[in-house]
Design a protein around this motif. Structure first.
Motif, PDB file in Angstrom:
ATOM      1  N   TYR A   6       3.193   2.588  -0.166  1.00 54.62           N
ATOM      2  CA  TYR A   6       4.564   2.321   0.645  1.00 54.62           C
ATOM      3  C   TYR A   6       4.806   1.242   0.791  1.00 54.62           C
ATOM      4  CZ  TYR A   6       3.743   7.859   1.266  1.00 54.62           C
ATOM      5  OH  TYR A   6       3.752   9.341   0.738  1.00 54.62           O
ATOM      6  N   GLY A   7       6.439   1.166   1.269  1.00 59.76           N
ATOM      7  CA  GLY A   7       6.774  -0.175   1.966  1.00 59.76           C
ATOM      8  C   GLY A   7       8.586   0.050   1.845  1.00 59.76           C
ATOM      9  N   ILE A   8       8.299  -1.459   1.993  1.00 60.11           N
ATOM     10  CA  ILE A   8      10.148  -1.609   2.077  1.00 60.11           C
ATOM     11  C   ILE A   8      10.563  -3.066   0.956  1.00 60.11           C
ATOM     12  CG2 ILE A   8      12.011  -2.915   3.088  1.00 60.11           C
ATOM     13  CD1 ILE A   8      11.026  -1.942   5.400  1.00 60.11           C
ATOM     14  N   PRO A  87      12.453   2.416   9.617  1.00 62.18           N
ATOM     15  CA  PRO A  87      11.130   2.965   9.182  1.00 62.18           C
ATOM     16  C   PRO A  87      10.795   1.064   9.307  1.00 62.18           C
ATOM     17  CG  PRO A  87      12.555   4.276   7.432  1.00 62.18           C
ATOM     18  CD  PRO A  87      13.514   3.654   8.550  1.00 62.18           C
ATOM     19  N   SER A  88      11.450   0.100   8.890  1.00 60.99           N
ATOM     20  CA  SER A  88      10.915  -0.718   9.001  1.00 60.99           C
ATOM     21  C   SER A  88       9.701  -1.975  10.397  1.00 60.99           C
ATOM     22  CB  SER A  88      12.244  -1.898   8.923  1.00 60.99           C
ATOM     23  OG  SER A  88      12.920  -1.588  10.307  1.00 60.99           O
ATOM     24  N   LEU A  89       9.631  -0.489  10.853  1.00 66.81           N
ATOM     25  CA  LEU A  89       8.552   0.131  12.194  1.00 66.81           C
ATOM     26  C   LEU A  89       7.267   0.369  11.756  1.00 66.81           C
ATOM     27  CD1 LEU A  89      10.918   1.247  15.511  1.00 66.81           C
ATOM     28  CD2 LEU A  89      10.095  -0.903  15.025  1.00 66.81           C
ATOM     29  N   ILE A  90       7.676   0.569  10.671  1.00 69.29           N
ATOM     30  CA  ILE A  90       5.632   0.957  10.077  1.00 69.29           C
ATOM     31  C   ILE A  90       5.191  -0.722   9.004  1.00 69.29           C
ATOM     32  CG2 ILE A  90       4.622   2.347   8.143  1.00 69.29           C
ATOM     33  CD1 ILE A  90       6.889   4.366   8.418  1.00 69.29           C
ATOM     34  N   LYS A  91       4.069  -0.622   9.625  1.00 67.51           N
ATOM     35  CA  LYS A  91       3.086  -1.716   8.996  1.00 67.51           C
ATOM     36  C   LYS A  91       3.110  -1.420   7.324  1.00 67.51           C
ATOM     37  CE  LYS A  91       0.742  -3.272  13.573  1.00 67.51           C
ATOM     38  NZ  LYS A  91      -0.541  -3.169  13.424  1.00 67.51           N
ATOM     39  N   ARG A  92       3.286  -2.702   7.204  1.00 71.48           N
ATOM     40  CA  ARG A  92       3.221  -2.607   5.520  1.00 71.48           C
ATOM     41  C   ARG A  92       2.540  -3.877   4.198  1.00 71.48           C
ATOM     42  NH1 ARG A  92       8.321  -3.369   7.738  1.00 71.48           N
ATOM     43  NH2 ARG A  92       8.586  -5.483   7.075  1.00 71.48           N
ATOM     44  N   PRO A  93       1.894  -2.893   3.676  1.00 70.23           N
ATOM     45  CA  PRO A  93       2.094  -2.072   2.842  1.00 70.23           C
ATOM     46  C   PRO A  93       1.251  -0.781   3.088  1.00 70.23           C
ATOM     47  CG  PRO A  93       1.274  -3.301   1.543  1.00 70.23           C
ATOM     48  CD  PRO A  93       1.205  -4.152   2.822  1.00 70.23           C
ATOM     49  N   VAL A  94       1.788   0.090   3.329  1.00 73.48           N
ATOM     50  CA  VAL A  94       1.212   1.591   3.546  1.00 73.48           C
ATOM     51  C   VAL A  94      -0.503   1.601   1.509  1.00 73.48           C
ATOM     52  CG1 VAL A  94       0.464   3.473   4.021  1.00 73.48           C
ATOM     53  CG2 VAL A  94       1.987   2.085   5.050  1.00 73.48           C
ATOM     54  N   PHE A  95      -1.256   2.411   1.862  1.00 75.40           N
ATOM     55  CA  PHE A  95      -1.923   2.444   0.432  1.00 75.40           C
ATOM     56  C   PHE A  95      -2.343   3.571   0.566  1.00 75.40           C
ATOM     57  CE2 PHE A  95      -2.177  -2.379   0.759  1.00 75.40           C
ATOM     58  CZ  PHE A  95      -2.091  -2.614  -0.688  1.00 75.40           C
TER      59      PHE A  95
END
Length: 130
Positions: A6-8, A87-95
């Motif tokens: 998951y990410g941008i 969603p850019s508030l979520i630490k990235r990436p999410v594995f």
């Protein structure tokens, strides 16, 4: 079931992780949560597994642009709703592999993170951030 990253797509760290996964031939699904959105229940599951501080990115531009009143809530459900809205508030990436999740892609742990994501056992150390 394929693991999901998951990410941008425009995030430098996500691009680095995707490039490294491609070089290793890892088969996975990419979910761009800015383009596709993200369900609060998904974020809530991550927070349940990792804690709010491992999921919420308080260092990014989006967080800094929010007003102090929005930043003050200590109510985890309010923060989860905020991450779903931004969603850019979520630490990235999410594995995410099976029912396990790790956030971030620290250079020092890149090899072990990729190996775990590709199907090796989970690393002994707790997930860390860049």
């Amino acid at each position: 079931m394929k693991p999901t990253l998951y990410g941008i797509k425009n995030c430098d760290t996500v691009r680095r992780a995707r490039k490294d996964l491609a070089e290793r031939g890892v088969d996975y699904r990419f979910h761009d949560f800015r383009a596709e959105g993200i369900e609060p229940t998904t974020i809530s599951g991550w927070v349940d597994m990792l804690g709010i501080d491992q999921v919420l990115n308080r260092r990014g531009t989006t967080w800094r642009k929010l007003g102090q009143q929005v930043q003050d809530p200590t109510d985890v459900s309010a923060l989860i709703a905020l991450m779903a809205e931004h969603p850019s508030l979520i630490k990235r990436p999410v594995f995410q592999r099976d029912q396990q999740v790790q956030t971030g892609y620290p250079r020092a742990e890149a090899e072990s993170r990729l190996a775990w994501f590709a199907g090796a056992e989970q690393p002994d150390s707790p997930p860390q951030q860049d």
